[in-house]
Write a protein that holds these residues in place. Structure first.
Motif, short mmCIF file in Angstrom:
data_model
loop_
_atom_site.label_atom_id
_atom_site.label_comp_id
_atom_site.label_asym_id
_atom_site.label_seq_id
_atom_site.Cartn_x
_atom_site.Cartn_y
_atom_site.Cartn_z
N UNK A 335 0.84 -1.20 0.00
CA UNK A 335 0.00 0.00 0.00
C UNK A 335 0.88 1.25 0.00
N UNK A 336 0.55 2.18 -0.89
CA UNK A 336 1.30 3.44 -0.98
C UNK A 336 2.37 3.42 -2.05
N UNK A 337 2.86 2.24 -2.44
CA UNK A 337 3.81 2.17 -3.55
C UNK A 337 3.09 2.46 -4.86
N UNK A 338 3.81 2.96 -5.82
CA UNK A 338 3.21 3.18 -7.13
C UNK A 338 3.20 1.88 -7.92
N UNK A 339 2.36 1.84 -8.94
CA UNK A 339 2.32 0.67 -9.80
C UNK A 339 3.67 0.40 -10.44
N UNK A 340 4.37 1.46 -10.83
CA UNK A 340 5.68 1.27 -11.46
C UNK A 340 6.71 0.72 -10.48
N UNK A 341 6.62 1.12 -9.23
CA UNK A 341 7.53 0.57 -8.22
C UNK A 341 7.24 -0.91 -7.98
N UNK A 342 5.96 -1.25 -7.94
CA UNK A 342 5.58 -2.66 -7.76
C UNK A 342 6.01 -3.48 -8.96
N UNK A 343 5.83 -2.94 -10.17
CA UNK A 343 6.23 -3.62 -11.39
C UNK A 343 7.73 -3.89 -11.38
#
Length: 459
Positions: A335-343
């Motif tokens: 939670x709070x991470x961006x989609x690009x960071x998760x990717x």
């Protein structure tokens, strides 16, 4: 969208399938069943209750993002995207000019929200009076150029708003895209039991469609099964937000691991007959109660007389590999991470484990591709502009959508193994949990030994 196809062979030959099918669930311990929807009147009561819960959250969202007021306005058939998340169940469109004003901290005992359905200047006169009393320092409008859930104010209506409230308020207008995103993304807790039932229904339809009850090898085609699924959805008083797709992963011309040939989302992919030994795949969702599901499962067509012990080992390994990729992505969805960071984190981990594939996850629920951060797209595996920079939010539903590549020795080729399952944020476990489950066992289409050829010898 697929073109029409004749279903003349869909049920022919089914009568000869006399062998009883032992249920092999796609998830251990689960036997999905179709869940009947309540009456339309009861559905409307449910929907309106959920909407009121969501509306009650808006003032605190305004405070969260430092905005004093939020103004939405639209005309009939030119609705703001957020309108559909706020309307009453019996509204089928905006009427006349439909305008909403929300306040973060109203003064003087005033309400925190106002609504008008009006085709005269009364709406503007009321608005000017309220604004003069409340004196908001900022008024959010939905004017984002890239995010659909924050950019629903039509250009002509923006001109009407400016003219209606007066130039003195124009300098107070601001853009805060997370307001629209978070209002639409938020799934109140009371929705989850029905979302689970909808997901179970989707699974049940897939399991029936991917069975010898429906598939006659050599006669049924991929488009036959797609249209059977559409008819099945309709017969249950559900609907869908996209045409179901059925692909034969082992067919010639199906996408290779490098993405060549017909892609899985190609609306004009060829209509192939389903044969013994085929690995088949569906992308499928149902819609009801203002919610949408999204699921991808795979199945194997056994040769006559074969059992689950005869499924090629390489295909079972491919399913296990894509299950592992699901685990990787789910564990990185912080939670709070961006989609690009998760990717980025997920791709680094999958590569360290020797997994090749693609990740393309999205929010779901209110819309099929709903408001929220995007975690990859099929053609964007490094980063997704704008949508990938949004933060991951709690209290929403996500489709973990992806595929893993696996070399199947029995077919002497690399095959893509797609999977998609929806998850929700569980406060009790502080993690993402499957809404209904996930596919861990192959769906099997069984055929009596006397009904066709024997399996070929292994390559």
């Amino acid at each position: 969208m697929r073109g029409p196809t004749i279903l003349s062979y869909l049920f022919s030959g089914v009568a000869v399938l006399t062998a009883a099918r032992a249920h092999v669930g796609t998830a251990p311990g689960k036997t999905p069943k179709v869940q009947t929807l309540p009456s339309l009147r009861e559905q409307a009561e449910l929907l309106d209750g959920w909407t009121e819960e969501r509306k009650a959250l808006i003032p605190q969202l305004l405070r969260k993002y430092g905005v004093d007021a939020w103004l939405m306005s639209q005309r009939e058939y030119a609705e703001d995207t957020v309108f559909w998340a706020l309307k009453e169940a019996t509204q089928f469109s905006a009427r006349r000019r439909t305008t909403h004003l929300f306040l973060a901290d109203p003064v003087g005992g005033a309400p925190s929200s106002y609504s008008w359905i009006e085709n005269t200047n009364v709406v503007w006169e009321d608005l000017r009076r309220i604004l003069a009393t409340q004196k908001p320092r900022s008024i959010a409008l939905n004017t984002h150029p890239e995010i659909a859930f924050s950019g629903g104010l039509h250009a002509g209506e923006l001109d009407a708003v400016v003219q209606g409230v007066g130039e003195e308020w124009k300098e107070k207008f601001v853009l805060e895209p997370m307001l629209g995103v978070e209002v639409v993304a938020t799934m109140v807790k009371s929705r989850l039991p029905w979302y689970r039932k909808m997901m179970e229904t989707a699974w049940a339809i897939i399991e029936e469609g991917f069975s010898e009850k429906i598939i006659v090898p050599g006669k049924s085609t991929s488009w036959d099964i797609e249209w059977w699924m559409r008819e099945k959805i309709q017969s249950l008083n559900y609907t869908t937000w996209f045409q179901p797709s059925v692909f034969i992963l082992t067919a010639e011309g199906f996408p290779a691991a490098d993405g060549s040939s017909a892609a899985m989302d190609d609306p004009r992919a060829p209509d192939h007959p389903i044969q013994f030994g085929d690995l088949i795949h569906t992308d499928f969702g149902v819609s009801a109660l203002g919610l949408n599901t999204d699921t991808q499962h795979i199945g194997y067509v056994l040769y006559p007389g074969e059992t689950e012990a005869d499924v090629p080992k390489g295909m079972l390994e491919g399913l296990k590999k894509v299950n592992r990729l699901q685990d990787i992505v789910k564990s990185n969805m912080k939670i709070g991470m961006t989609g690009n960071e998760i990717l980025k984190a997920s791709r680094e981990q999958m590569q360290s484990e020797g997994i090749e594939g693609k990740i393309y996850c999205h929010a779901t629920g209110e819309w099929g591709h709903s408001a929220g951060s995007v975690i990859g797209m099929t053609n964007l595996q490094d980063k997704v502009p704008v949508l990938g920079d949004l933060p991951l939010l709690k209290n929403t539903y996500y489709s973990i959508e992806l595929f893993a590549e696996h070399f199947v020795p029995e077919r002497n080729r690399t095959i893509v193994f797609p999977q998609e399952e929806d998850v929700y944020w569980d406060e009790a476990t502080n993690s993402w949990e499957w809404v209904y489950g996930r596919q861990e066992e192959m769906l099997l289409i069984r055929t009596p030994a006397e009904s066709g050829p024997t399996a070929p010898t292994e390559l």
